[in-house]
Design an enzyme around this catalytic site. Structure first.
Site, PDB file in Angstrom:
ATOM      1  N   LYS A   4       0.970  -1.148  -0.033  1.00  0.00           N
ATOM      2  CA  LYS A   4      -0.001  -0.072  -0.093  1.00  0.00           C
ATOM      3  C   LYS A   4       0.981   1.323   0.006  1.00  0.00           C
ATOM      4  O   LYS A   4       0.376   2.102  -0.506  1.00  0.00           O
ATOM      5  CB  LYS A   4      -1.083  -0.007   1.092  1.00  0.00           C
ATOM      6  CG  LYS A   4      -0.604  -0.072   2.420  1.00  0.00           C
ATOM      7  CD  LYS A   4      -1.686  -0.423   3.582  1.00  0.00           C
ATOM      8  CE  LYS A   4      -1.224  -0.509   4.836  1.00  0.00           C
ATOM      9  NZ  LYS A   4      -0.373  -2.123   4.983  1.00  0.00           N
ATOM     10  N   ASN A  60      -1.671   6.670   6.740  1.00  0.00           N
ATOM     11  CA  ASN A  60      -0.958   5.966   7.463  1.00  0.00           C
ATOM     12  C   ASN A  60       0.658   6.084   7.095  1.00  0.00           C
ATOM     13  O   ASN A  60       1.437   5.507   7.523  1.00  0.00           O
ATOM     14  CB  ASN A  60      -1.184   4.496   7.293  1.00  0.00           C
ATOM     15  CG  ASN A  60      -0.382   3.529   8.201  1.00  0.00           C
ATOM     16  OD1 ASN A  60      -0.344   3.557   9.404  1.00  0.00           O
ATOM     17  ND2 ASN A  60       0.283   2.456   7.759  1.00  0.00           N
ATOM     18  N   HIS A 108      -0.791  -8.475  12.051  1.00  0.00           N
ATOM     19  CA  HIS A 108      -1.588  -7.929  13.314  1.00  0.00           C
ATOM     20  C   HIS A 108      -2.425  -8.824  13.657  1.00  0.00           C
ATOM     21  O   HIS A 108      -3.471  -8.393  14.431  1.00  0.00           O
ATOM     22  CB  HIS A 108      -2.074  -6.474  12.868  1.00  0.00           C
ATOM     23  CG  HIS A 108      -1.283  -5.663  12.138  1.00  0.00           C
ATOM     24  ND1 HIS A 108      -0.096  -5.062  12.732  1.00  0.00           N
ATOM     25  CD2 HIS A 108      -1.321  -5.059  10.937  1.00  0.00           C
ATOM     26  CE1 HIS A 108       0.429  -4.208  12.039  1.00  0.00           C
ATOM     27  NE2 HIS A 108      -0.155  -4.108  11.031  1.00  0.00           N
TER      28      HIS A 108
END
Length: 454
Positions: free
Chosen positions: A124, A147, A192
């Site tokens: 990303k 982010n 995560h």
């Protein structure tokens, strides 16, 4: 900007959790609109208390602990993405009437400018940075945020045509009001899971972008990235490594040459683009699909791609004179990123082998997904860090060493000209380094030290 929305926050009991860059941007935004809040961080030295009191005299500050009384009585919690409410045992103290949001949610409530939203496990940052680069080359004024780069609330008054957002799963957890012009989930892989528990839950959080967009660009090679999509067919386009149909995007072979293509239309020879590997081919295709929806000229987009040389610590070549291809992929902090790097680089080997350096803090990931790539495409595995021994068990004759410098020395001893030595850890770096960038820099420094010694 829709300032009327902010009236709902007047006279509310607001607690901002986390005093990092995101939290402080929230406090500054609220102050600008005459809205008071309490800033709370469990770190003792998160901010300078005297300076905070001087700049924000109407606000409260609590450091060194979570203020459970304030949290339990809050009308609104603005939570920084790095704070896991469950892991910190805060969820049980949040009242049923409390509204839990993040800075992206607050931004989306008050702005109507176009948004391109990009999320996924891997790629990303490359995709949003490439989109930003292309926009500049084409004279389109787009701001890059989320982010990566500047916190979004710092850019809310920016004189731009729209925003390119990189969104993490942490940010998506508290996002409900986005109305993106285009959204994509590039891919899904274990990441995560220490926070999200299961891959299914993680995928559901990622796909929230598709519930908050007008048009979706999907990766047709990764069913898990779009299996909850609920948009009309005419509002969806796709990209993938196979031959594309209709107006979708993929790869077409012409003789021995491979091209990015839209349907039957060839766009650009893959060999003319700087970023190597099939995983980067997918990144290019995602960018093409988004660009087409924005009505950008694909010929101009392809030309702009030729002047984008990628991001630091993401499959970045380290120049040496030893005939070995050293690759710094320290940003590969999950299993999927490492598999993508191996799969992407393996076809570029004309001879030789891949020597992989991996390991660190695996964040609860299932390393068994590495097994096939290790067995068939990696000649030698060298591991480091907290979960290095676990990864080492996946391949015979692996080596576990004490430091990254030792790993570089071992790799150099075993490598021959034509080999690829790939640092792609499949793990976070915090067990040994401040961040992935420091890990990558140590890798490069260790290589340079070897070159100087020989």
């Amino acid at each position: 900007m829709n300032l009327d929305v902010l009236k709902q926050y007047k006279d509310k009991r607001i607690v901002v959790l986390g005093a990092g860059l995101t939290g402080m941007s929230c406090v500054r935004f609220l102050k600008h609109h005459q809205i008071t809040c309490l800033l709370n961080d469990n770190r003792e030295d998160a901010v300078n208390e005297q300076e905070f009191a001087h700049v924000f005299p109407a606000n409260q500050l609590v450091l060194g602990m979570w203020d459970l009384d304030e949290i339990s009585h809050a009308d609104v919690l603005i939570v920084s993405p790095g704070i896991d409410l469950h892991a910190e045992n805060l969820s049980q103290h949040i009242s049923t009437y409390c509204k839990v949001i993040g800075d992206i949610e607050l931004f989306c409530q008050v702005t109507a400018k176009p948004i391109i939203a990009v999320t996924g496990s891997n790629g990303k940052s490359t995709v949003v940075s490439l989109l930003s680069h292309i926009a500049k080359e084409l004279g389109v004024n787009m701001a890059l945020a989320g982010n990566v780069g500047t916190p979004v609330l710092e850019l809310i008054n920016a004189d731009v045509d729209g925003f390119i957002f990189e969104l993490s799963s942490f940010q998506l957890e508290t996002l409900e009001s986005m109305d993106a012009e285009i959204a994509t989930v590039l891919n899904i892989s274990d990441d995560h899971l220490d926070r999200h528990q299961t891959l299914e839950n993680y995928a559901t959080i990622k796909q929230k972008v598709y519930q908050q967009c007008q048009f979706a660009v999907i990766n047709r090679d990764d069913r898990a990235s779009y299996n909850q999509l609920n948009l009309p067919k005419e509002n969806v386009s796709s990209f993938g490594l196979d031959t594309p149909t209709d107006d979708n995007f993929g790869l077409r072979n012409v003789g021995e040459q491979c091209y990015l293509a839209q349907g039957e239309k060839l766009i650009v020879n893959l060999n003319e683009l700087p970023l190597a590997g099939l995983h980067n081919a997918l990144n290019y295709l995602a960018v093409m699909a988004i660009s087409a929806r924005l009505n950008w000229s694909l010929a101009d987009v392809a030309q702009a791609c030729k002047s984008f040389y990628g991001l630091e610590h993401r499959c970045q070549r380290v120049e040496t004179a030893d005939g070995i291809c050293w690759i710094n992929d320290s940003k590969a902090t999950n299993v999927g990123a490492t598999v993508a790097a191996i799969d992407g680089l393996y076809p570029t080997l004309s001879k030789g082998k891949i020597i992989l350096i991996a390991g660190g803090d695996g964040k609860g990931a299932d390393f068994n997904e590495l097994a096939s790539a290790l067995a068939h495409k990696v000649g030698q595995l060298i591991t480091i860090g907290k979960d290095g021994p676990v990864i080492a068990r996946l391949k015979d004759h692996s080596l576990f060493v004490a430091s990254l410098e030792d790993a570089v020395k071992e790799a150099h001893a075993k490598a021959e000209p034509g080999d690829i030595v790939l640092l792609s850890p499949a793990c976070a770096s915090l067990d040994m380094f401040r961040n992935f960038a420091e890990r990558g820099n140590v890798f490069v420094q260790a290589i340079n030290a070897l070159q100087e010694a020989t």
